[in-house]
Design a protein around this motif. Structure first.
Motif: not given
Length: 485
Positions: A296-306, A402-414
């Motif tokens: 249940g962690d909402p952090f957008p873990v990504a394939t390229i993580y800056v 397959t996921c419920e939107s958690l694998c479809t994300r692009m993000a810029v955040l803090a």
């Protein structure tokens, strides 16, 4: 805009990948063989004599070439049985030459000799401790490590030193890393990692054994200033594929095929100035992404993580940005996340390593009242700034991932700044900065699939229309095919 198609697994002896990366070598089990006879002037090493390689190295002058005859070479049963090269030594393996640590010897090649060459050997069975390496254990400078198979060792297959060339090797199934590019107390300059197959590393599963250690994956880079990472096949590693961590600068990560790694394909953390271009990146981050989603962690873990990384014009490099361009990202768990931890800065408890940025020599100066105003207000933190994400293709087929939107994300955040109590970055200060004021831009990309976008914090989930509109203004000139195709 660069486009690419998915390819099947490589056939024996073939190259793989036909996207932006072009063809990359399938090295393991297809290495160029070494010389079948000793070169003129070389010292022959007999595999039937235990410890012969160490003894002959001690007995001969600097600049000697050693030819390891076919067979299994050993270094005695002593824990510290090792080879200590002299400046300019070369070690060449005949076809079938294996240097075997027998599960007892800690290291293969040690001490800081310069201009050592190691070619055509299989090096296996060494028991290097955690965070240490088997080949070039002491980060000697100007080493050439080429056309070797370095496999099934504990620790890292190798360490790295300044101007080291790591070319055309199979770095396979090692306990921690394929390469640990670290030199204690030194900055590594001029590193080349080219044409290697880096596969199946971190068999020890260190991140689960020591949660939060940041000590896993195919390759880890620490304080490397100037690196070319080209045409490598980085796949099926437990953890990230390529990970730059703390005060790296001037990276070119180009024309690699990075696929099927448990974690991110590329992590660039607390570092500066990089070009990431022309790579084919597919089916990464499924294991880590599902782990986050499952708890249940909402952090957008990504394939390229800056992560806390950005362009810095005051540091000498080939670019003054983080430039991510011309890549294909296909069926990974999410896309690119640009993140900045509001509580991580020099002299903060959230930065327990004690390292400071490349712009501040003394972390202790990052304190009240000086940290509340320039230049320390800016220079005491690793800032995600001057990021350009453009001319990439992002493909996500929801029937594959397959996921419920958690694998479809692009993000810029803090995150929301919370501590220490004297921090000048409390509240939404950093979230506002990374989202609106630090020149982080997406543009001219192509999207296929049900992509969503996060800005400022994890609560702001946006459609591509909202992502493009004010106040965010991202992905001008980009195209979107929400249903795929």
């Amino acid at each position: 805009m660069l486009l690419a198609a998915c390819t099947s697994a490589p056939q024996p002896g073939a190259e793989t990948g036909d996207g932006p990366a072009g063809a990359v070598p399938a090295v393991c089990d297809h290495l160029e063989p070494g010389p079948r006879a000793a070169p003129a002037g070389a010292v022959t090493v007999d595999p039937t004599v235990d410890g012969a390689l160490s003894e002959l190295t001690m007995a001969n002058p600097p600049g000697t070439t050693f030819w390891l005859a076919p067979g299994r070479h050993t270094l005695t049963t002593d824990l510290y049985g090792q080879v200590i090269p002299k400046d300019g030594n070369s070690y060449l393996g005949a076809p079938g030459a294996v240097l075997d640590g027998q599960g007892r010897n800690l290291f293969a090649f040690t001490q800081p000799a310069r201009e050592v060459t190691i070619r055509y050997l299989t090096i296996q069975g060494f028991a290097a401790p955690h965070n240490q390496g088997v080949v070039n254990h002491d980060s000697g400078e100007d080493w050439v490590i080429e056309h070797n198979t370095i496999q099934r060792n504990d620790g890292a297959a190798m360490m790295a030193g300044a101007r080291q060339r790591i070319v055309g090797n199979c770095l396979r199934d090692n306990g921690q890393y394929g390469i640990n590019a670290y030199s204690e107390g030194n900055t590594i300059t001029g590193l080349v990692v080219e044409g290697n197959e880096i596969v199946g590393n971190n068999t020890g599963d260190w991140e689960r054994r020591r949660p939060g250690c940041g000590c896993t994956g195919g390759v880890k880079f620490w304080a490397v200033d100037g690196a070319d990472v080209r045409r490598n096949w980085v796949h099926d590693n437990r953890g990230p594929g390529l990970w730059g961590d703390i005060n790296n600068n001037d990276f070119l990560i180009e024309n690699n095929l990075i696929e099927d790694n448990d974690g991110a394909a590329i992590v660039y953390e607390a570092s500066y100035n990089a070009i990431i271009r022309g790579n084919t990146i597919r089916a990464n981050n499924w294991v880590e992404g599902k782990d986050f989603a499952g708890r249940g962690d909402p952090f957008p873990v990504a394939t390229i993580y800056v992560s806390e990384s950005g362009g810095e014009p005051r540091l000498d490099a080939r670019t003054d940005r983080i430039d991510i361009t011309g890549n294909l990202l296909e069926n990974n768990w999410s896309g690119i996340t640009a993140w900045e931890n509001a509580d991580r800065f020099c002299n903060s408890p959230a930065n327990p390593s004690g390292d400071c940025t490349a712009l501040v020599p003394d972390a202790a100066t990052c304190a009240q009242p000086a940290i509340t105003r320039p230049p320390l207000y800016d220079d005491c933190r690793w800032k995600t700034q001057r990021l350009s994400v453009h001319d990439n293709r992002f493909v996500l087929d929801p029937t594959v991932v397959t996921c419920e939107s958690l694998c479809t994300r692009m993000a810029v955040l803090a995150n929301y700044g919370t501590y220490p109590e004297w921090s000048p970055y409390m509240g939404e200060v950093v979230g506002e900065a990374i989202t609106f004021h630090q020149d982080n831009r997406w543009y001219d990309n192509s999207y296929s699939g049900p992509w969503t976008f996060l800005a400022h914090d994890t609560d702001r989930v946006l459609t591509h229309t909202a992502w493009q509109a004010r106040p965010y203004g991202q992905d001008e000139g980009s195209t979107f095919v929400p249903g795929g195709g």
